[in-house]
Design a protein around this motif. Structure first.
Motif, short mmCIF file in Angstrom:
data_model
loop_
_atom_site.label_atom_id
_atom_site.label_comp_id
_atom_site.label_asym_id
_atom_site.label_seq_id
_atom_site.Cartn_x
_atom_site.Cartn_y
_atom_site.Cartn_z
N THR A 103 0.82 -1.31 0.00
CA THR A 103 0.07 0.10 -0.05
C THR A 103 0.92 1.37 -0.03
O THR A 103 0.61 2.24 -0.60
CB THR A 103 -1.06 -0.01 1.11
OG1 THR A 103 -1.67 -1.43 1.22
CG2 THR A 103 -1.88 1.23 1.12
N LEU A 104 1.68 1.21 0.90
CA LEU A 104 2.76 2.55 1.06
C LEU A 104 3.33 2.65 -0.52
O LEU A 104 3.42 3.88 -0.99
CB LEU A 104 3.78 2.49 2.09
CG LEU A 104 4.92 3.12 2.13
CD1 LEU A 104 4.26 4.63 2.42
CD2 LEU A 104 6.00 2.75 3.03
N LYS A 105 3.91 1.43 -1.18
CA LYS A 105 4.54 1.65 -2.32
C LYS A 105 3.72 2.48 -3.55
O LYS A 105 4.20 2.89 -4.41
CB LYS A 105 5.09 0.37 -2.74
CG LYS A 105 6.28 -0.15 -1.84
CD LYS A 105 7.53 -0.35 -2.47
CE LYS A 105 8.69 -0.75 -1.71
NZ LYS A 105 9.87 -0.52 -2.50
N ARG A 106 2.44 1.89 -3.19
CA ARG A 106 1.49 2.32 -4.38
C ARG A 106 1.35 3.63 -4.37
O ARG A 106 0.84 4.59 -4.99
CB ARG A 106 0.25 1.47 -4.32
CG ARG A 106 0.21 0.11 -4.85
CD ARG A 106 -0.95 -0.66 -4.31
NE ARG A 106 -2.32 -0.14 -5.23
CZ ARG A 106 -3.49 -0.35 -4.53
NH1 ARG A 106 -3.57 -0.82 -3.42
NH2 ARG A 106 -4.15 0.42 -4.95
N ALA A 107 1.38 4.39 -2.71
CA ALA A 107 0.90 5.59 -2.59
C ALA A 107 2.29 6.40 -3.09
O ALA A 107 2.00 7.56 -3.52
CB ALA A 107 0.75 5.86 -1.17
N LEU A 108 3.43 5.95 -2.85
CA LEU A 108 4.71 6.81 -3.26
C LEU A 108 4.69 6.58 -4.68
O LEU A 108 4.22 5.88 -5.59
CB LEU A 108 5.71 5.94 -2.70
CG LEU A 108 6.11 5.82 -1.26
CD1 LEU A 108 7.20 5.09 -0.80
CD2 LEU A 108 6.43 7.26 -0.67
N PRO A 109 5.50 7.63 -5.23
CA PRO A 109 5.72 7.70 -6.39
C PRO A 109 6.75 6.76 -7.16
O PRO A 109 7.58 7.12 -8.00
CB PRO A 109 6.27 9.13 -6.86
CG PRO A 109 6.74 9.53 -5.56
CD PRO A 109 6.16 8.88 -4.58
N LEU B 53 -8.27 7.92 -0.73
CA LEU B 53 -9.09 8.34 -2.02
C LEU B 53 -7.72 9.40 -2.61
O LEU B 53 -7.45 9.57 -3.47
CB LEU B 53 -10.18 9.10 -1.65
CG LEU B 53 -11.23 8.01 -1.79
CD1 LEU B 53 -12.55 8.45 -1.18
CD2 LEU B 53 -11.58 7.68 -2.91
N LEU B 54 -7.29 10.36 -1.73
CA LEU B 54 -6.54 11.39 -1.97
C LEU B 54 -5.10 11.06 -2.43
O LEU B 54 -4.54 11.40 -3.26
CB LEU B 54 -6.21 12.53 -0.91
CG LEU B 54 -7.35 13.32 -0.45
CD1 LEU B 54 -6.98 14.16 0.72
CD2 LEU B 54 -7.61 14.13 -1.62
N LEU B 55 -4.80 9.69 -2.05
CA LEU B 55 -3.49 9.04 -2.48
C LEU B 55 -3.58 8.13 -3.89
O LEU B 55 -2.75 7.75 -3.95
CB LEU B 55 -2.84 8.33 -1.29
CG LEU B 55 -2.58 8.78 -0.15
CD1 LEU B 55 -2.09 7.82 0.99
CD2 LEU B 55 -1.29 9.53 -0.41
N GLY B 56 -4.99 7.82 -4.10
CA GLY B 56 -5.20 7.22 -5.10
C GLY B 56 -5.25 5.84 -4.99
O GLY B 56 -5.26 4.95 -6.06
N LEU B 57 -5.33 5.38 -3.94
CA LEU B 57 -5.30 3.99 -3.46
C LEU B 57 -6.71 3.14 -3.77
O LEU B 57 -6.61 1.85 -3.99
CB LEU B 57 -4.90 3.66 -2.13
CG LEU B 57 -3.47 4.28 -1.76
CD1 LEU B 57 -3.35 4.02 -0.07
CD2 LEU B 57 -2.50 3.23 -2.32
N ILE B 58 -7.74 4.09 -3.65
CA ILE B 58 -9.03 3.64 -4.08
C ILE B 58 -9.71 4.70 -4.80
O ILE B 58 -9.21 5.72 -4.78
CB ILE B 58 -9.80 3.30 -2.68
CG1 ILE B 58 -9.96 4.43 -1.73
CG2 ILE B 58 -9.47 1.83 -2.17
CD1 ILE B 58 -10.80 4.26 -0.39
#
Lengths: 262, 309
Positions: A103-109, B53-58
């Motif tokens: 999840t963290l890696k997906r949030a990071l660029p 949502l703001l992070l684009g995870l969902i």
């Protein structure tokens, strides 16, 4: 001392040079390799399983059958190649989905695909190391005469043969989360190795078991490995295509599941 | 005023449901450049869903999500943010220096490794494997990873959980330094004193809605409650019976009274007990205001439930 004035951000932020993007991919590969090479709980079983089996059945219990030592070098080599793919991909993906790292890696660029590329490169490196160990045992302990081309062939098989098992491991890793994954992977790993004739030749098994062997990817990799060590001259191109198909198919299924379920 | 262009991140009429649970019911949220916005609310209020949502995870079921005016799944948008999630198990065999170098490699113009380490106060941890660190040290490393890319917007989800007081104070001052640099911060926290100490603006959420948005002082002013403390012979029961008193409790030998009319209650206290001592009157803190607000929201919810039934 403080060169930058407050609240100035470079106008170029968000845009990266191709050189920096390539650097990000390399950094990911480097980190992934380092973290697993430093982890004895990961490395030791993967190295020791095939090596100890080969020493027992190929060297100690083998009374002068040169072809048996040669057959088992190739087949236990294939067994050794399966592990880094299945566990390096499957177990780590299942744990990282559970622990929040994914999840963290997906949030990071992180650049797209770097996560999978890093794990793939790590599996190729570890699998190559397993094959080096098997070659050392084959040449110096079992005294299997090998040509330079055969040695290079087995090394290449080690590095690239791991890819379909990476895809299989990744698929399993998307089915299960957390600590249960290694158990499930062992349920795939050991029976598949046995049923593909990696421990005993298929001719020594009940005929119906031998007949279903072609459904296992490891069966096809073993046929290629036997050709590399010179124990067969069967054409291998079809088997290469099958393994490639397995790799691409499972990778596609796994990415679809990852996108849908995270 | 709040056009998307002037916001670094925005939710516009966003709804999100998980199965039968409505996590967000039409949320609007703006994050302006350089501000520290604290998102508060009880568990299940929708804070984590908003951040995801703001992070684009969902993806939202309805409404728009923008990060720097872009879809949050665009990597160009995410290169301007830093992230510290509530729980992330980082690779235990990697050294802190290696983790920092890896994360910095994702960004166009990251801070130097030494700068990031100094800001997060982890200079002495750089050569240690991450898995050998204490929980509080690991949180500081995660903070360093969040700020190493020189982000314009930082998401901090419960950043100080598990930290001792000293580490928390250091993290607070690092957050202030980042805001001074012009970095916007979205902070979720259970510690109201954290929001009180740091936030420019507070957004209180309950049951998937924003029930209050404004400065910390605005929020306090919403609630008139004041707290009176004194040592007295009067009992809780006696005082609780007075009309202006909303609550009275005995705490460590002192009577604690909550009221909207402090002057009147004090007058009555002094006349009822001539020996009354150690009198204190305080304005309600964010905690009381927050409790009051969320209780109102809960009550309103219960009301509509009853009407529906």
């Amino acid at each position: 001392m403080n060169m930058s004035t407050t609240s100035t951000f470079p106008q170029t932020d968000g845009v990266m040079t191709p050189r920096r993007v390539a650097g990000a991919y390399l950094a990911e590969i480097r980190s992934e390799c380092l973290r697993y090479l430093r982890n004895p709980g990961f490395m030791l079983p993967l190295m020791l399983f095939p090596a100890v089996f080969y020493l027992m059945f190929g060297v100690l219990m083998n009374h002068g059958h040169a072809d048996a030592a040669r057959y088992l070098l190739a087949s236990y080599g294939v067994f050794g190649v399966m592990g880094p793919g299945l566990f390096g991909f499957g177990a780590s993906l299942a744990l990282e989905r559970d622990g929040g790292l994914l999840t963290l890696k997906r949030a990071l660029p992180m650049p797209p695909g770097a996560y999978l590329l890093g794990k793939m490169a790590m599996a190729m490196v570890v699998s190559g190391l397993v094959m080096v160990l098997m070659l050392l045992l084959g040449v110096f302990a079992a005294h299997v005469p090998l040509s330079g081309a055969q040695i290079l062939g087995l090394l290449a098989l080690g590095v690239f043969g791991v890819l379909p098992f990476c895809a299989l491991g990744m698929f399993v890793g998307t089915l299960i989360k957390g600590q249960g994954a290694p158990g499930l992977l062992n349920l795939v790993y050991l029976p598949m190795a046995f049923l593909s004739g990696l421990w005993f030749p298929l001719s020594a098994m009940p005929s119906w078991l031998a007949a279903i062997a072609p459904v296992w990817p490891s069966y096809h990799l073993n046929i290629i490995a036997q050709r590399v060590v010179g124990l067969s001259d069967a054409p291998v191109l079809a088997h290469v295509w099958i393994l490639l198909g397995v790799a691409v198919g499972l990778l596609w299924l796994a990415s679809r599941r990852l996108r849908r379920h995270g | 005023m709040n056009t998307s262009a002037s916001c670094v991140a925005a939710l516009r009429g966003v709804c999100k449901r998980y199965g039968r649970v409505e996590a967000l019911r039409g949320i609007d949220l703006d994050v302006r450049p350089g501000e520290l916005l604290a998102a508060l609310g009880p568990n299940g209020a929708g804070k984590s869903t908003s951040i995801a949502l703001l992070l684009g995870l969902i993806r939202p079921d309805a409404g728009r999500v923008e990060l720097f005016g872009m879809d949050p799944q665009r990597i160009e948008a995410r290169r301007r943010i830093g992230v510290m999630l509530q729980s992330a198990v980082l690779p235990p065999t990697l050294r802190v220096r290696e983790l920092l170098r890896l994360t910095a490699s994702y960004y166009a113009n990251p801070r130097s490794l030494a700068d990031s380490a100094t800001l997060a106060g982890i200079e002495d941890l750089l050569e240690r494997p991450y898995g050998k660190l204490s929980g509080g040290q690991q949180r500081r490393v995660q903070f360093a990873l969040a700020l190493c890319g020189r982000p314009r917007l930082l998401f901090l989800d419960e950043p100080t959980v598990g930290m001792d007081i000293e580490a928390r104070q250091r993290l607070w001052s690092a957050m202030r330094a980042l805001v001074d640099e012009g970095c916007a911060v979205v902070l979720t926290t259970h510690y109201l004193e954290e929001a009180e100490a740091l936030a420019d603006r507070v957004s209180v959420m309950a049951r998937g809605r924003v029930i209050h948005e404004g400065t910390v002082d605005d929020l306090r002013a919403r609630v008139d409650v004041r707290r009176i403390r004194c040592v007295t012979a009067l009992t809780c029961e006696q005082v609780r019976a007075w009309p202006q008193v909303s609550d009275a409790q005995l705490h460590e030998g002192r009577l604690q009274i909550a009221t909207v009319d402090a002057e009147d209650v004090v007058r009555r206290l002094l006349s009822a007990d001539a020996d009354l001592a150690q009198l204190e009157v305080q304005r309600a803190g964010l905690a009381e205001a927050f409790t009051e607000l969320t209780r109102d929201a809960e009550a309103a919810h219960a009301e509509t439930e009853r009407e529906v039934a």
